[in-house]
Design a protein around this motif. Sequence first.
Motif, short mmCIF file in Angstrom:
data_model
loop_
_atom_site.label_atom_id
_atom_site.label_comp_id
_atom_site.label_asym_id
_atom_site.label_seq_id
_atom_site.Cartn_x
_atom_site.Cartn_y
_atom_site.Cartn_z
N ARG A 135 0.82 -1.21 0.00
CA ARG A 135 0.00 0.00 0.00
C ARG A 135 0.85 1.27 0.00
N GLY A 136 1.97 1.23 0.74
CA GLY A 136 2.82 2.41 0.82
C GLY A 136 4.25 2.10 0.41
N HIS A 192 0.14 11.38 0.07
CA HIS A 192 0.51 9.97 0.21
C HIS A 192 -0.19 9.36 1.42
N LYS A 193 -0.10 10.03 2.56
CA LYS A 193 -0.71 9.51 3.78
C LYS A 193 -2.24 9.49 3.69
N ALA A 194 -2.80 10.52 3.07
CA ALA A 194 -4.27 10.58 2.95
C ALA A 194 -4.78 9.43 2.09
N THR A 195 -4.10 9.13 1.00
CA THR A 195 -4.51 8.03 0.12
C THR A 195 -4.50 6.71 0.86
N ILE A 196 -3.45 6.47 1.63
CA ILE A 196 -3.34 5.22 2.37
C ILE A 196 -4.35 5.16 3.51
N ASP A 197 -4.59 6.29 4.17
CA ASP A 197 -5.60 6.34 5.22
C ASP A 197 -6.99 5.99 4.69
N GLN A 198 -7.21 6.29 3.40
CA GLN A 198 -8.50 6.00 2.77
C GLN A 198 -8.56 4.61 2.16
N GLY A 199 -7.52 3.80 2.39
CA GLY A 199 -7.51 2.42 1.92
C GLY A 199 -6.87 2.21 0.56
N GLU A 259 1.90 1.49 7.61
CA GLU A 259 1.56 1.20 6.22
C GLU A 259 1.98 2.29 5.25
N TYR A 260 2.43 3.43 5.77
CA TYR A 260 2.86 4.51 4.88
C TYR A 260 4.10 4.12 4.08
#
Length: 222
Positions: free
Chosen positions: A53-54, A95-102, A122-123
């Motif tokens: 994911r990251g 980057h972090k926002a995208t991963i926070d949103q799955g 997961e970042y």
Amino acid sequence: AVYPNVRTLKLDSPFDYRSKARLILPPMKSDPTEAKAHTNEIAGILPKLLNTRGSLVLFASGRQMREVHDLLTEDMRVQILMQGQMPKKEMIARHKATIDQGGSSILFGLSSFAEGVDLPGEYCTSLVIAKLPFSVPDSPLAEARAEWITSLGRSPFVEIALPEASVRLQQAVGRLLRTGDDYGTVTILDRRITTKRWGSILMKGLPDFAVLAGKAANDAVE
């Protein structure tokens, strides 16, 4: 020298590199000095490495970074945030926002992303280093120092370039594990770390990763 009145304390690392992280050293066919072939090989192997994911991919050259980006498929490029397209702070926030949103996100960065960047959990579970972070003398002072060492019959590469690259490489791999719960892989796409005699010096400076090289490394990225 020995200083009897000086007290020292050695502390173990809080990170369990051996069980939480792997260092993958694929048997690359090209050498970074073969710029075009190396760029093409990186573009070919990256899709196999960036399946988490990251991810963070560190480049030593802005030109190579952009060329690799352009060689990737459109499906992959939409996941990439590349340095130069927007401010560094905005890249990391997106980057972090995208991963926070799955979702999945990939950062393409240069040396400024190799230090002072905090991507826990997961970042960043896949860190890729395209090329060992050697630099060339870029100032009159650095050039004069190298010339002075040469005049003494010694090697500027051994005394300057190699130690500096070792420190930069340690900083770069430090982007992977940021907390005790972090995990992931570091992949170095520069075969010189295994083919050159001085590569062992760089390896000794790295944390106690579980190392996969040769066929084991190939199996890991297939």
